[in-house]
Write a protein that holds these residues in place. Structure first.
Motif, PDB file in Angstrom:
ATOM      1  N   ARG A  11       0.816  -1.220   0.000  1.00  0.00           N
ATOM      2  CA  ARG A  11       0.000   0.000   0.000  1.00  0.00           C
ATOM      3  C   ARG A  11       0.847   1.267   0.000  1.00  0.00           C
ATOM      4  O   ARG A  11       0.335   2.369   0.173  1.00  0.00           O
ATOM      5  N   GLY A  12       2.168   1.130  -0.152  1.00  0.00           N
ATOM      6  CA  GLY A  12       3.035   2.288  -0.300  1.00  0.00           C
ATOM      7  C   GLY A  12       3.319   3.057   0.968  1.00  0.00           C
ATOM      8  O   GLY A  12       3.571   4.260   0.918  1.00  0.00           O
ATOM      9  N   HIS A  13       3.316   2.398   2.109  1.00  0.00           N
ATOM     10  CA  HIS A  13       3.610   3.086   3.367  1.00  0.00           C
ATOM     11  C   HIS A  13       5.074   3.523   3.461  1.00  0.00           C
ATOM     12  O   HIS A  13       5.403   4.420   4.216  1.00  0.00           O
ATOM     13  N   ALA A  14       5.958   2.866   2.721  1.00  0.00           N
ATOM     14  CA  ALA A  14       7.378   3.211   2.596  1.00  0.00           C
ATOM     15  C   ALA A  14       8.201   2.986   3.860  1.00  0.00           C
ATOM     16  O   ALA A  14       9.287   3.549   3.993  1.00  0.00           O
ATOM     17  N   GLU A  15       7.726   2.176   4.779  1.00  0.00           N
ATOM     18  CA  GLU A  15       8.548   1.827   5.948  1.00  0.00           C
ATOM     19  C   GLU A  15       9.847   1.154   5.484  1.00  0.00           C
ATOM     20  O   GLU A  15      10.913   1.408   6.036  1.00  0.00           O
ATOM     21  N   CYS A  16       9.747   0.315   4.462  1.00  0.00           N
ATOM     22  CA  CYS A  16      10.924  -0.378   3.943  1.00  0.00           C
ATOM     23  C   CYS A  16      11.950   0.597   3.384  1.00  0.00           C
ATOM     24  O   CYS A  16      13.154   0.422   3.569  1.00  0.00           O
ATOM     25  N   VAL A  17      11.474   1.643   2.717  1.00  0.00           N
ATOM     26  CA  VAL A  17      12.369   2.647   2.135  1.00  0.00           C
ATOM     27  C   VAL A  17      13.109   3.395   3.241  1.00  0.00           C
ATOM     28  O   VAL A  17      14.303   3.693   3.102  1.00  0.00           O
ATOM     29  N   GLU A  18      12.431   3.681   4.324  1.00  0.00           N
ATOM     30  CA  GLU A  18      13.072   4.363   5.455  1.00  0.00           C
ATOM     31  C   GLU A  18      14.153   3.494   6.091  1.00  0.00           C
ATOM     32  O   GLU A  18      15.202   3.988   6.483  1.00  0.00           O
ATOM     33  N   ILE A  19      13.894   2.203   6.203  1.00  0.00           N
ATOM     34  CA  ILE A  19      14.833   1.293   6.863  1.00  0.00           C
ATOM     35  C   ILE A  19      15.995   0.923   5.945  1.00  0.00           C
ATOM     36  O   ILE A  19      17.142   0.858   6.395  1.00  0.00           O
ATOM     37  N   ALA A  20      15.711   0.683   4.678  1.00  0.00           N
ATOM     38  CA  ALA A  20      16.758   0.241   3.745  1.00  0.00           C
ATOM     39  C   ALA A  20      16.599   0.943   2.389  1.00  0.00           C
ATOM     40  O   ALA A  20      16.180   0.338   1.403  1.00  0.00           O
ATOM     41  N   PRO A  21      16.954   2.232   2.316  1.00  0.00           N
ATOM     42  CA  PRO A  21      16.752   2.993   1.075  1.00  0.00           C
ATOM     43  C   PRO A  21      17.585   2.513  -0.105  1.00  0.00           C
ATOM     44  O   PRO A  21      17.220   2.782  -1.253  1.00  0.00           O
TER      45      PRO A  21
END
Length: 69
Positions: A11-21
């Protein structure tokens, strides 16, 4: 190690991007994509998978067994 995104769940919350960009990014549809699964440690990948509120990240070992934190 394999990392994949279940795009139908993301759903595009982007928690993954924050943790491992270096590993994850959001595409033009606001869905996560894997850029480089080798750009972070196994622990960081599992942390990103665990942090995903949708459970959209799947981390598997080389034999295809799903890993969990």
């Amino acid at each position: 190690m394999q990392v994949r995104i279940r795009r139908d769940v993301c759903r595009g919350h982007a928690e993954c991007v924050e943790i491992a960009p270096a590993v994850f990014a959001l595409d033009s549809k606001n869905k996560a994509v894997v850029l480089d699964p080798d750009a972070a440690s196994a622990g960081t990948l599992l942390e990103a998978a665990e942090a995903c509120p949708c459970g959209a990240i799947v981390v598997e070992d080389d034999d295809g067994n799903e890993l969990s934190a």
